[in-house]
Design a protein around this motif. Structure first.
Motif, PDB file in Angstrom:
ATOM      1  N   TYR A 111      -2.317  48.926  48.561  1.00 49.50           N
ATOM      2  CA  TYR A 111      -2.591  49.891  49.632  1.00 49.50           C
ATOM      3  C   TYR A 111      -1.935  49.350  50.893  1.00 49.50           C
ATOM      4  CZ  TYR A 111      -4.893  52.389  53.382  1.00 49.50           C
ATOM      5  OH  TYR A 111      -5.126  53.145  54.493  1.00 49.50           O
ATOM      6  N   SER A 112      -1.246  50.209  51.603  1.00 49.46           N
ATOM      7  CA  SER A 112      -0.695  49.796  52.891  1.00 49.46           C
ATOM      8  C   SER A 112      -0.635  51.001  53.813  1.00 49.46           C
ATOM      9  CB  SER A 112       0.696  49.175  52.742  1.00 49.46           C
ATOM     10  OG  SER A 112       1.618  50.137  52.294  1.00 49.46           O
ATOM     11  N   SER A 113      -0.772  50.727  55.082  1.00 51.75           N
ATOM     12  CA  SER A 113      -0.699  51.795  56.068  1.00 51.75           C
ATOM     13  C   SER A 113      -0.453  51.210  57.446  1.00 51.75           C
ATOM     14  CB  SER A 113      -2.012  52.589  56.101  1.00 51.75           C
ATOM     15  OG  SER A 113      -1.935  53.639  57.059  1.00 51.75           O
ATOM     16  N   LEU A 114       0.348  51.928  58.219  1.00 51.17           N
ATOM     17  CA  LEU A 114       0.394  51.653  59.642  1.00 51.17           C
ATOM     18  C   LEU A 114      -0.911  52.189  60.220  1.00 51.17           C
ATOM     19  CD1 LEU A 114       4.048  52.696  60.532  1.00 51.17           C
ATOM     20  CD2 LEU A 114       3.136  50.377  60.356  1.00 51.17           C
ATOM     21  N   MET A 115      -1.265  51.750  61.405  1.00 54.44           N
ATOM     22  CA  MET A 115      -2.509  52.196  62.028  1.00 54.44           C
ATOM     23  C   MET A 115      -2.243  52.403  63.512  1.00 54.44           C
ATOM     24  SD  MET A 115      -6.191  50.531  61.202  1.00 54.44           S
ATOM     25  CE  MET A 115      -6.242  49.095  62.232  1.00 54.44           C
ATOM     26  N   ASN A 116      -2.469  53.605  64.006  1.00 51.95           N
ATOM     27  CA  ASN A 116      -2.187  53.945  65.393  1.00 51.95           C
ATOM     28  C   ASN A 116      -3.243  53.327  66.309  1.00 51.95           C
ATOM     29  OD1 ASN A 116      -1.680  55.104  67.872  1.00 51.95           O
ATOM     30  ND2 ASN A 116      -1.208  57.109  67.014  1.00 51.95           N
TER      31      ASN A 116
END
Length: 176
Positions: A58-63
């Motif tokens: 799982y990977s994600s950028l985060m604002n």
């Protein structure tokens, strides 16, 4: 704290046991706890006896809803930040909100027995602060004092001491 070595050996000696480990890495807007997590990556590793396999990621950028240059390391420019971690303010503008990403992290690691970081105090400090900011409860593995936290930086310093690495940073250890 670190996972109790005796518990680990006892667990792994039972060949029918499966150990789920979440290996987590973060990118942040700076080094202090007041800074923000801007990227989260997790590999779920399944360990059975002496064998291991990555079973999902799982990977994600985060604002963070702040511009990188104002909050990143002292005196940093967006160009320096992009060189270091490849992330720009523009990339973060369309990234999911922290609450969504952290809720997905909670679900993703819910079936894990242990969690591993490279420099655990740093990542844990930032993740705990991120959960606090969005008022989500911490996953049990991330609670302060959890005995299910492994730190690969500590392990590398102990296990690779005689190899005289110039650095025990994640990249150096991975290349070794």
């Amino acid at each position: 704290g670190c996972l109790n070595h005796i518990m680990w050996r006892r667990w792994m000696s039972q060949s029918s046991r499966v150990l789920q480990c979440a290996v987590i890495d973060t990118e942040t807007t700076g080094l202090s706890a007041a800074d923000f997590v801007i990227e989260l990556g997790v590999a779920k590793v399944q360990l059975v006896a002496a064998n291991d396999a990555v079973v999902s990621t799982y990977s994600s950028l985060m604002n963070p809803f702040v511009a990188i240059p104002r909050h990143m390391w002292y005196g940093a420019t967006e160009q320096r930040v992009q060189q270091y971690c490849g992330i720009t303010t523009r990339m973060l503008e369309t990234a999911p909100a922290p609450r969504l990403v952290l809720d997905q992290l909670r679900s993703f690691i819910a079936d894990c027995h242990v969690v591993c970081f490279h420099n655990a105090p740093f990542d844990l400090r930032h993740l705990r602060k991120a959960f606090e900011r969005v008022r989500l409860p911490l996953p049990p593995l991330l609670v302060d004092g959890s005995s299910q936290v492994l730190d690969s930086a500590v392990l590398a310093r102990r296990l690779l001491r005689e190899h005289k690495l110039s650095s025990f940073a994640l990249q150096s250890v991975a290349e070794h």
